[in-house]
Design an enzyme around this catalytic site. Structure first.
Site, PDB file in Angstrom:
ATOM      1  N   ARG A 225       0.848  -1.191   0.000  1.00 29.36           N
ATOM      2  CA  ARG A 225       0.000   0.000   0.000  1.00 29.36           C
ATOM      3  C   ARG A 225       0.888   1.247   0.000  1.00 29.36           C
ATOM      4  NH1 ARG A 225      -5.293  -1.182   0.946  1.00 29.36           N
ATOM      5  NH2 ARG A 225      -5.767  -3.198   1.900  1.00 29.36           N
ATOM      6  N   GLY A 252      -7.609   4.066  -4.772  1.00 25.76           N
ATOM      7  CA  GLY A 252      -6.385   4.851  -4.636  1.00 25.76           C
ATOM      8  C   GLY A 252      -5.374   4.539  -5.717  1.00 25.76           C
ATOM      9  N   ASP A 281     -14.793  -5.616  -2.525  1.00 27.92           N
ATOM     10  CA  ASP A 281     -16.048  -5.095  -1.961  1.00 27.92           C
ATOM     11  C   ASP A 281     -17.087  -4.748  -3.018  1.00 27.92           C
ATOM     12  OD1 ASP A 281     -14.846  -5.325   0.484  1.00 27.92           O
ATOM     13  OD2 ASP A 281     -14.440  -3.187   0.732  1.00 27.92           O
ATOM     14  N   MET A 324     -16.341  -8.826   4.551  1.00 27.43           N
ATOM     15  CA  MET A 324     -15.722  -7.602   4.065  1.00 27.43           C
ATOM     16  C   MET A 324     -16.770  -6.611   3.565  1.00 27.43           C
ATOM     17  SD  MET A 324     -12.706  -9.620   2.197  1.00 27.43           S
ATOM     18  CE  MET A 324     -13.910 -10.911   2.022  1.00 27.43           C
ATOM     19  N   TYR A 437      -9.657 -13.076   5.774  1.00 28.28           N
ATOM     20  CA  TYR A 437      -8.415 -13.389   5.071  1.00 28.28           C
ATOM     21  C   TYR A 437      -8.502 -14.713   4.315  1.00 28.28           C
ATOM     22  CZ  TYR A 437      -6.516  -9.409   7.526  1.00 28.28           C
ATOM     23  OH  TYR A 437      -6.297  -8.133   7.982  1.00 28.28           O
ATOM     24  N   ILE A 439     -11.155 -15.597   2.648  1.00 30.79           N
ATOM     25  CA  ILE A 439     -11.846 -15.249   1.401  1.00 30.79           C
ATOM     26  C   ILE A 439     -10.916 -14.500   0.459  1.00 30.79           C
ATOM     27  CG2 ILE A 439     -13.711 -13.847   0.429  1.00 30.79           C
ATOM     28  CD1 ILE A 439     -15.352 -14.478   2.921  1.00 30.79           C
ATOM     29  N   ARG A 440     -10.159 -13.553   0.986  1.00 30.59           N
ATOM     30  CA  ARG A 440      -9.257 -12.746   0.143  1.00 30.59           C
ATOM     31  C   ARG A 440      -8.182 -13.578  -0.531  1.00 30.59           C
ATOM     32  NH1 ARG A 440      -7.044  -7.352   2.494  1.00 30.59           N
ATOM     33  NH2 ARG A 440      -5.232  -8.694   2.615  1.00 30.59           N
TER      34      ARG A 440
END
EC number: 2.7.1.11
Length: 538
Positions: A225, A252, A281, A324, A437, A439-440
């Site tokens: 990030r 972003g 999301d 989420m 986490y 799922i991600r």
């Protein structure tokens, strides 16, 4: 410009048809619906016929355009093309070449290999008879002419932000699409997000290297990030001779891609910058959905099913599943609708309260008496105002600029436990599951794999055709090239007054969580507004 004022001096006698000059029509023209109605009335009354030649529909027009043609004063047809930039906007002498795709064996059977340059995708497809044509986007796909030779292309791919199912599929299909469709051999992977550009973290990507990465979760290129420094990034792009940049990331990240394009344009570099929007999301505006969303909803079922089994096996079992959804509750809503085992769904867009009539505690008590158990699905962004008020936090942000959320799951569990300790005869068994986490980190399912392929190929076709500073995505099931600003201007959120949320409320039969004080306030405002209307009409 006030068109009605401009024509106020026209006589009442029917004149010959008027024609506004093409130089006028090439400017952006915005008409409010009230202005359109005024024009209809004005020209219908005076019997005029106006022709406004539409501006040319070409790649060089990178501003939103409004075509207004008045062939019948009562029928005003306005067409808006929100176009994307093209390299020839600032490099007008850039040569073009025949698209090598037409020589590929796989495409030899295709009836229409190339997209018609005038094809556009409508943002709104449900219209009324007298509706304007509205906003359109340029249709994605291969063009007859390209602005890069395969042997001169040096492309790079970077992934930024959080993980999401399908990232590796997008990486794989960009590499394979460039190689198989256009013969591009030189593709670099920028490691660890934006900072990888100036940290010299790169790897060579070939179809063989990426062949099986779609079977893996996460990102093959690793991510981070923040780390965005426009000048350093573009300096590195220029130093390495990169001329195509594919950027995979969320809100972003796409804003960063827009800054990179602006700097590239400022330096007049032949570099195509293409964005592929990523967010688990599903909170990206305009496009139908984001990749990885279907996989997330499907995987969330496993957590909900586990919670249902747990609470159904004990007395007064209460299961809470946190999913989420920082600002948008799409995963929670769709997972609830798909499951049918959920009794209550809490999302950021719809506030709730705990105590009092119509509150969550009352609903839980009622369901426990009726069924002996219940399952609550809560999105991570729900109830943040309550959690923040209790822990007295300041608005902290992560490296991407996102507001740090407090953990609503444990907070809600503790609140329910504390409430039911007051009722010894109704001891509850709490079960809390947080599969975030899990799922991600999983690979994308079949549906998302196909979707990721289409996104990647659309980005490749756009970059080869010379488009830049754009992002891709399906609009009403048709893939289009979108200005980056359109997908970053606001998040996509659940419409709590829409039919999908109504379907959920009908499925769960949960309360609407309108507090009595709020309802009284709403009623008073309605009465006040009604009184104003009555007084005005009197």
């Amino acid at each position: 410009m006030d068109l009605c004022a401009s024509f106020s001096s026209i006589s009442n006698k029917p004149p010959p048809p008027l024609s506004l000059s093409s130089s006028f029509s090439r400017h952006q023209l915005s008409l409010h619906p009230n202005s359109l109605q005024l024009l209809r009335s004005h020209f219908s009354h005076r019997g005029h016929f106006i022709r406004i030649p539409p501006p040319p529909f070409s790649r060089q027009n990178n501003l939103p355009l409004l075509h207004t043609r008045v062939s019948d004063p009562t029928q005003i047809d306005d067409f808006v093309l929100e176009d994307v930039p093209h390299l020839t906007n600032f490099l007008p002498d850039l040569p073009s070449y025949p698209n090598p795709l037409q020589k590929r064996q796989a495409y030899s059977i295709v009836k229409n290999t190339f997209v018609n340059p005038e094809d556009a995708v409508a943002q709104t497809i449900v219209v009324q008879k007298d509706s304007p044509r509205g906003v359109h986007f340029r249709r994605a796909g291969p063009r007859e002419k390209v602005y890069f030779k395969a042997e001169e292309v040096r492309a790079c791919i970077v992934t930024c932000g959080g993980l999401c199912p399908g990232i590796n599929t997008v990486i794989r299909e960009i590499v394979c699409g460039l190689n198989n469709m256009y013969g591009v051999q030189d593709v670099l992977g920028i490691e660890e997000g934006y900072k990888g550009f100036y940290s010299k973290n790169t790897m060579k990507l070939t179809p063989k290297v990426v062949n099986d990465i779609h079977k893996l979760g996460g990102t093959f290129l690793r991510t981070s990030r923040g780390g965005h420094d426009t000048n350093k990034i573009v300096d590195n792009i220029e130093d390495r001779g990169i001329n195509q940049v594919y950027i995979i990331g969320g809100d972003g990240t796409q804003k960063g891609a827009s800054l990179i394009y602006e700097e590239v344009e400022k330096r007049r570099l032949q570099v195509a910058v293409a964005g592929i929007p990523k967010t688990i999301d599903n909170d990206i505006a305009v496009i139908d959905k984001s990749f990885g969303f279907d996989t997330a909803v499907e995987e969330a079922q496993r957590a909900i099913n586990a919670a249902h089994v747990e609470v159904n096996s004990v007395e007064n079992g209460i299961g809470i599943v946190k999913l989420m959804g920082r600002y948008s509750g799409f995963i929670a809503m769709y997972a609830t609708l798909a499951s049918r085992d959920v009794d209550c769904c809490l999302i950021p867009e719809s506030s709730f309260y705990l105590e009092g009539r119509g509150g969550l505690f009352e609903f839980i008590e009622q369901r426990l008496k009726e069924n002996g158990h219940l399952v609550i699905v809560v999105a991570e962004g729900a109830g943040q105002e309550f959690v923040a008020a209790e822990v007295h936090t300041v608005g902290e942000k992560d490296a991407s600029g996102n507001k740090l959320l407090r953990d609503v799951g444990p907070w809600l569990s503790n609140k329910i436990k504390d409430h039911f300790t007051q009722f010894p005869k109704m001891a509850v068994n709490m079960k809390y599951i947080d599969p975030t986490y899990m799922i991600r980190a999983i690979p994308s399912n079949a549906s998302d794999n196909i979707y990721c392929t289409l996104l990647a190929h659309s980005a490749v076709h756009g970059a080869m055709a010379g488009y830049s500073g754009f992002t891709v995505g399906p609009v009403n099931s048709r893939h289009a090239y979108l200005p980056i600003a359109r997908v970053t201007e606001r998040p996509n959120t659940v419409e709590v007054k829409g039919r999908m949320w109504a379907r959920l409320l009908e499925s769960t039969n949960q309360p609407s969580f309108v507090t009595p004080p709020d309802q009284q306030r709403v009623d008073k405002e309605m009465i006040k507004d009604t009184n104003k209307i009555n007084i005005t009409s009197t």
